[in-house]
Enzyme design. Structure first.
Site, PDB file in Angstrom:
ATOM      1  CB  CYS A 112      -1.024   0.069   1.000  1.00  0.00           C
ATOM      2  SG  CYS A 112      -2.341   1.089   1.199  1.00  0.00           S
TER       3      CYS A 112
ATOM      4  CG  HIS B 158      -3.606  -3.796   2.708  1.00  0.00           C
ATOM      5  ND1 HIS B 158      -2.552  -3.554   3.524  1.00  0.00           N
ATOM      6  CD2 HIS B 158      -4.106  -2.794   2.012  1.00  0.00           C
ATOM      7  CE1 HIS B 158      -2.777  -2.034   3.877  1.00  0.00           C
ATOM      8  NE2 HIS B 158      -3.822  -1.703   2.879  1.00  0.00           N
TER       9      HIS B 158
ATOM     10  CD  GLU C  34      -1.453  -6.608   4.856  1.00  0.00           C
ATOM     11  OE1 GLU C  34      -1.737  -5.504   5.273  1.00  0.00           O
ATOM     12  OE2 GLU C  34      -0.909  -6.940   3.741  1.00  0.00           O
TER      13      GLU C  34
END
Length: 549
Positions: A349, A476, A478
């Site tokens: 990001c 993102h 994750e």
């Protein structure tokens, strides 16, 4: 929610911004939740007010009881029917987490609603597990039950009676302590579960099964003959493997919210998933981005030296997301160090945007290159507000949730990491993006935008092909990483930091993998095979000094 006070804001597929606990549920159970699985006071009151505006309560006095409490119960029943695990048929059990502490003013309407709910659905349909702390006085080593006794007393006074106690403690509860809790809290001893400290959180499901916590829940909910024995064989193997890892991989995470590590909880978990998959023991060095800046060098030289020492000693660098201008220069310096020293780098990001800004400054010579978020008057805006972004409202105006990214070239590292797919779906949370007007100039100088959205105007993935591993993602990754199913982006970072990127790329480009087995030096660890082959084409052996094919 302030990340320093509350931890990260977790993002769901449908764009819901929720508490980090929902991330734990998604990771542990490998499910996909929705925004309706997150009930908040604001949502409930907004729902009640909207019903009042439409005239649903005409002639009635709108109150917390019954209107707000009824709305909470209706929401629970509605959310309980949402399918989240991909299986057919309605769910059998809905798990409700009532956050906070007994006595919190924020949770009062929810406690009242659940008290009414438990009475309405009746015994056998409602199981209350109360989680409480059993502290140990270090002076005498005694486990104290008074905090749990008082919290249970408060809970009963509010209309809820616990069926099971989950007692957090440093060590397993002694039998006499369990007996005391059973006597004063009116909970059977077999329904008292001790949740003592473990080497890592992956041990907790095994700990619960060992104490037959599932059997207590089955008894309370009358699920005998319906619920199956927990199948945790693969999970146990993964936990054992994690415990036996000893070859370290050191990752420097350069962020601005390092005061509270829960601010980067999903990032940390994704790094852990990837490192276990690559058979490495993860070591994370948390670096406050501002400590790398010249200002800190003058004000706090010790912190400055310590931060740079950690960065220079890392095997790889990760720059996560964030908002605002604090620490941005430190992140730029970290990206520059990783690029110039050929250190594996992953930017997420804002971290991706930082990589673009640093490249424009150092390679293109645009010293004032910046993001309009940081410097609205920059003459070389590398990062700009999205066209659909609001310039007047900050809340709820970001690009959120799962969005599609199309790979522009199959030979890019990112495309290879994702198994040469033509597109991927990943979760987003941003309002600024790379300026498409700057892209041609950046690409002519060697920066490659290997992933874009469906319009081709929004940059999703950036790479530096001349670098061993220098990758940035606007999304993102994750948020979708799972134990046993690590994010490809994080897997690439860990592999590159371990000197195994080429081996990984060969594995994901056409080979399938067996279930991971516990690491045993010098013995067969994994077997890979191609779907078209009748015999193994590559055998991986784990030796003391690394992995060899």
């Amino acid at each position: 929610m302030s990340p320093i006070e509350h931890g990260e804001v977790y993002v769901l597929d449908d764009g819901g911004e929720v508490d980090l606990d929902l991330g734990n549920y998604e990771r542990f159970m490998d499910i996909k939740l929705t925004r309706d699985n997150n009930i908040t006071t604001g949502k409930v009151y907004q729902h009640v007010i909207e019903k009042e505006r439409k005239g649903d309560y005409l002639g009635k006095t709108v109150q917390v009881v019954p209107h707000v409490t009824d709305a909470i119960q209706d929401w629970i029943e509605r959310a309980a029917r949402i399918l989240v695990d991909g299986q057919a048929g309605p769910p059998d059990v809905c798990v409700i987490e009532l956050g906070g502490t007994i006595g919190d003013i924020e949770s009062m309407p929810f406690i009242e609603a659940l008290g009414q709910f438990s009475y309405r659905v009746g015994a056998g349909n409602f199981c209350l597990i109360h989680v409480s702390l059993v502290p140990v006085l270090n002076v005498v080593g005694e486990q104290k039950t008074k905090p749990t006794q008082h919290s249970v007393q408060g809970l009963i006074g509010l209309g809820l009676t616990p069926d099971i106690l989950g007692c957090r403690s440093a060590k397993p509860l002694e039998e006499n302590v369990k007996a005391k809790l059973s006597q004063f809290c009116h909970v059977p001893m077999e329904n008292i579960v001790t949740l003592y400290d473990c080497p890592n959180i992956w041990h907790v499901p095994l700990l619960l099964k060992e104490q037959k916590a599932h059997e207590a829940i089955i008894r309370v909910l009358n699920l005998k003959g319906i619920a199956k024995e927990p199948a945790l064989e693969d999970w146990s193997s993964m936990v054992k493997l994690s415990d036996e890892l000893h070859v370290p991989v050191r990752i420097a995470v350069v962020g601005k919210y390092t005061e509270l590590l829960d601010s980067y909880l999903s990032v940390h978990k994704a790094l852990l998933h990837a490192s276990v998959a690559r058979r490495k023991k993860l070591v994370v060095d948390w670096i406050a981005a501002s400590d790398l800046e010249d200002g800190t060098k003058k004000e706090n030289p010790d912190a400055f030296k310590a931060a740079w020492k950690l960065l220079k000693g890392a095997d790889g660098v990760l720059v996560p997301g964030g908002f605002g201008n604090r620490g941005v220069q430190g992140k730029i310096l970290a990206a520059k160090y990783a690029r110039e020293n050929r250190l594996p780098f992953l930017g997420i990001c804002l971290g991706m945007q930082i990589a673009v800004i640093e490249f424009a400054r150092s390679v293109l010579g645009l010293q004032d290159a910046n993001s309009t978020e940081i410097d609205p008057n920059t003459k070389n805006p590398c990062v700009i507000l999205m066209p659909e972004g609001s310039k007047t409202h900050m809340g709820g105006t970001m690009r959120l949730g799962s969005r599609r990214t199309y790979f522009q070239a199959k030979d890019s590292k990112a495309a290879k990491l994702y198994g040469n797919k033509s597109f991927i779906d990943e979760r987003h949370r941003h309002r600024y993006e790379v300026n498409p007007a700057m892209v041609p100039r950046l690409e002519r100088s060697g920066l490659s935008f290997s992933g874009k959205d469906e319009t081709g105007q929004r940059m999703e993935i950036v790479e530096l092909s001349s670098h061993p591993f220098y990758v940035g993602a606007q999304f993102h990754p994750e948020y979708t990483s799972r134990p046993g199913k690590p994010s490809p982006m994080f897997l690439g970072l860990i592999a590159a930091a371990s000197g195994e990127l080429e081996v990984l790329l060969q594995q994901v480009s056409g080979c399938q993998e067996t279930v991971p087995r516990p690491l045993t030096n010098g013995k067969l660890e994994k077997v890979y095979w191609k779907e078209t082959a009748k015999k193994p084409v590559s055998i991986m052996y784990s030796l003391c000094d690394g992995v060899y094919s």
